[in-house]
Scaffold this active site. Structure first.
Site, short mmCIF file in Angstrom:
data_model
loop_
_atom_site.label_atom_id
_atom_site.label_comp_id
_atom_site.label_asym_id
_atom_site.label_seq_id
_atom_site.Cartn_x
_atom_site.Cartn_y
_atom_site.Cartn_z
N SER A 229 44.05 50.26 -27.69
CA SER A 229 44.32 48.84 -27.68
C SER A 229 44.66 48.37 -26.28
O SER A 229 45.10 49.16 -25.43
CB SER A 229 45.51 48.51 -28.59
OG SER A 229 46.72 48.94 -27.99
N ASP A 230 44.41 47.09 -26.01
CA ASP A 230 45.04 46.49 -24.85
C ASP A 230 46.54 46.49 -25.14
O ASP A 230 46.97 46.60 -26.29
CB ASP A 230 44.51 45.08 -24.60
CG ASP A 230 44.64 44.65 -23.15
OD1 ASP A 230 45.50 45.23 -22.44
OD2 ASP A 230 43.91 43.75 -22.71
N TRP A 231 47.34 46.34 -24.10
CA TRP A 231 48.78 46.53 -24.24
C TRP A 231 49.38 45.39 -25.09
O TRP A 231 49.46 44.24 -24.67
CB TRP A 231 49.42 46.57 -22.86
CG TRP A 231 49.50 47.95 -22.26
CD1 TRP A 231 50.59 48.50 -21.68
CD2 TRP A 231 48.48 48.96 -22.17
NE1 TRP A 231 50.34 49.78 -21.25
CE2 TRP A 231 49.04 50.09 -21.54
CE3 TRP A 231 47.15 49.02 -22.59
CZ2 TRP A 231 48.32 51.27 -21.31
CZ3 TRP A 231 46.42 50.19 -22.35
CH2 TRP A 231 47.01 51.29 -21.72
#
Length: 731
Positions: A229-231
């Site tokens: 995932s993106d953060w």
């Protein structure tokens, strides 16, 4: 060290498996020490490593010193696969030396609007170009047994509400524009990971989109790595795991680990799904454990950054051969960026750079400098302006350094206009009024308007050229290097002309991709609009001639051959661009699309043959599958999208007519132009059309009539028409 994946999978507890599915902190995954599974480190780094190791009070502080290479917007302007591979190669070495397992990049989202605050990091408005260059970058990094995370998958085309906005976009537009570059990279470069985007697509978060992460990415494209995932992009951890997202970053502090364990115990998450995710994670971890720690020379990589920046620069304009400058006497540099260049973007890609050089640090001794405006590049100074204009009037040549301050474009927010700061436009305008040989150097991450364009002699676009941009600029200005870059995006005349002007950045919940596949130059070509500078544009200090074009079928594609000659007095490189124009059809398609390119270096008078292959996809569009229309395709070869030098026709049989779903609203024309027009129906309609004659109103009305309406005009019922077409019931 090798991990015995299957053995470990059998020995891990459910809690340990769940723990491996999220980070230990911001940059590390969790270790399982009892089984010898180590924590591994990831690092930001599309154009340089932002590696953070040191902790203070539990928080990471600072980042290691690293080389800042040109950002994505600049790299794409090289139109050179070897350049992006070279950057990847250097980054792979640097990552290995710092113990980085996976580099978070490249960023390859399509530039839907020039206002996107992160466009400096993205490659292009064109998916073919982005895919080709990103593939080389990935191969450069991963040959060092360091992984990449290609991002942001998919549709992250704005910063405004990027963590919640839903892209309303049809599948054809997704396939042809927004997914195409990712597909190319996955199929050809085999990246270790992809990073899912924050946004939703048609209402579903990318992190929970099983169609995107499993059906398309894994089943169709054959991706065998992990999706992270993106953060902070995960909404529902269990649903994202089911959809195909293996690693949540950063740490959830154990919250989502417990959610996974609970879902397994309650039967809401099959153990097989968790096991497959962990299996992929262990394979990914194991790949990075096979690398040998490398070392590198920072000064050598700085020199690489200098050469790469020069190869990416785009000479937009050069009236009366104002460039290159000959000698330094009487040359005046104006603008704070001559001393302190804007060389990188803001946000997660911000590098603690090894050695930043401004143009004044390396320019010849005879060059004089004046700021002209306030040092931040955003405020007017009447005194400095007056001083610069007076000096400019007496100079032999003036180079004005302008561009966008970091506060005007960054990750986290979008730009509000295409304009440079007013004080910079005023400075350029005033100097150009008194000095005929006025040259503008631009340091910016995305297009800007140029109200002074017709007043200045030359414009050199350096983009955000990395830590050595000052050296590269001087090399180009004084002719030590010859510009060879081409614009990987269109520079529009006005914001109002841009494809997404009426729908960017959308509302509170949704943004409608109303322009469909007509993004970038596809939009401007379709509307026959003038632009400031077209896609693919870029000048040189020499000239090139194209001739002897040959186009031949090859398998289900074609090969394009031509000869290119350097007709000038300097060695230089030319980017040969191949565009494909489709035949007319009922499906609205771009006027032409980039489908091949090659950068060729030539000495004065030298001539070389250039060969560019076009595959099946060069001619295809999406209609439930990739289809090629039968007909004559125009093969266009040029120096830019609007500087076409040679052309030829290529006839293709295509893959047959589109299969038509016949129903009450299907028109007569649709049936006649499909493979559904059986002889009985075709014969009946030909007789009717013959009776109608050439009267346009009656003829077009009949052809546009839905099948159910024919019974109002002809002695035949709708059911009889269905039977004639081999259908039954109320189709």
């Amino acid at each position: 060290m090798r991990l015995d994946v299957e053995k470990m999978l059998g020995e891990l507890t459910v809690e340990e498996k769940a723990g491996l599915c999220s980070g230990a902190d911001t940059w590390f995954t969790k270790a399982v020490e009892r089984l010898g599974i180590p924590a591994v480190m990831v690092s930001d780094g599309p154009h340089g490593l932002r590696t953070q190791k040191e902790k203070r009070d539990g928080q990471y502080v600072g980042s290691v010193e690293a080389i800042c290479f040109p950002s994505g917007a600049a790299l794409a302007s090289s139109f050179d696969r070897s350049v992006t591979e070279r950057v990847g190669d250097d980054l792979g070495q640097e990552a290995s030396s710092e113990g980085v397992h996976t580099v978070l990049g490249p960023a390859i989202n399509i530039k839907r609007s020039p206002l996107c605050g992160r466009n400096f990091e993205y490659l292009s408005e064109d998916p073919y170009l982005a895919g080709e260059l990103a593939s080389s970058y990935v191969q450069g990094v991963q040959k060092h047994q360091v992984g990449v995370s290609v991002k942001h998958f998919a549709g992250n085309n704005q910063e405004t509400r990027r963590m919640s906005i839903s892209d309303v976009v049809d599948e054809r537009t997704l396939r042809e524009i927004y997914l195409s570059a990712f597909e190319k990279v996955v199929r050809t470069a085999k990246p270790w990971t992809l990073m899912c985007s924050y946004n939703r697509i048609n209402g579903t978060y990318s992190s929970e989109n099983s169609w995107l992460l499993t059906d398309v990415l894994r089943k169709e494209w054959g991706f065998d790595g992990i999706v992270m995932s993106d953060w902070g992009a995960v909404d529902d951890r269990v649903e994202s795991l089911k959809a195909g997202l293996e690693l949540e970053m950063p740490s959830s502090r154990g919250v989502t680990d417990k959610e996974i364990v609970q879902a397994v115990s309650e039967g809401k998450l099959p153990m097989s799904v968790l096991d497959e995710a962990v299996r992929r994670l262990l394979v990914w971890i194991d790949k990075g454990l096979q690398r040998r720690t490398e070392s590198y020379d920072k000064d050598e990589h700085h020199q690489d950054a200098r050469e790469i920046a020069a190869s990416c620069a785009v000479l937009l304009q050069n009236e009366h051969h104002a460039l290159p400058l000959t000698g330094d006497r009487g040359v005046l540099f104006v603008g704070p960026f001559a001393r302190t260049p804007r060389y990188q973007g803001g946000g997660s890609s911000h590098i603690n750079s090894h050695l930043v050089t401004g143009a004044m640090d390396v320019c010849p001794d005879g060059v004089r400098y004046l700021p002209g405006i306030q040092d931040n590049g955003q405020k007017r100074s009447p005194k400095r302006l007056k001083e610069a204009v007076e000096a400019a009037a007496k100079a032999r040549a003036v180079v004005i350094f302008a561009g966008l301050p970091e506060s005007m474009e960054s990750e986290g927010y979008d730009r509000s206009s295409l304009d440079l700061p007013d004080c910079q436009n005023e400075l350029i305008d005033r100097i150009a009024t008194v000095q005929k040989r006025s040259i503008v150097v631009l340091y910016n991450g995305s297009p800007v308007t140029m109200p002074w364009k017709d007043k200045v002699s030359a414009i050199l676009e350096m983009y955000l050229g990395g830590e050595a941009v000052g050296e590269a600029t001087v090399d180009l200005l004084f002719g030590l290097e010859n510009p060879s870059g081409k614009l990987a995006e269109t520079f529009p005349l006005r914001l109002e002309d841009t494809p997404s002007f009426l729908s960017f950045p959308g509302g509170h919940l949704e943004v409608a991709y109303q322009e469909g596949v007509f993004v970038g130059y596809r939009w401007y070509d379709a509307r026959k609009m003038e632009v400031l500078f077209p896609f693919g544009h870029g000048l040189s200090y020499t000239s090139f001639a194209y001739h002897d074009l040959e186009v031949e079928k090859e398998g289900d594609g074609a090969v394009v051959r031509l000869r290119v000659k350097n007709t000038g007095r300097r060695q230089g490189s030319e980017v040969v661009q191949v565009y494909v124009a489709p035949p007319a059809s009922l499906v609205p398609r771009p006027v032409k699309e980039l489908k091949g390119f090659s950068k060729v270096e030539l000495k004065p008078g030298e001539e070389k043959e250039v060969s560019i292959s076009l595959d099946f996809r060069a001619f295809a569009y999406w209609d439930g599958k990739w289809r090629v229309t039968k007909g004559a395709y125009r093969i266009l070869v040029g120096s830019s999208s609007r500087d076409i030098r040679l052309c030829s026709d290529l006839s293709l049989d295509g893959d047959g007519p589109v299969s038509l779903v016949v129903g009450r609203t299907t028109t007569v024309r649709d049936v006649l132009e499909s493979d559904e027009a059986v002889p009985a129906f075709r014969g009946m309609m030909e007789q009717v059309l013959k009776m109608v004659g050439n009267e346009p109103m009656f003829r077009e009305t009949l052809l546009g009539s839905p099948l159910h309406s024919l019974q109002s005009f002809l002695p035949v019922s709708y059911q009889q028409i269905l039977a004639m077409l081999g259908r039954s019931g109320d189709a």
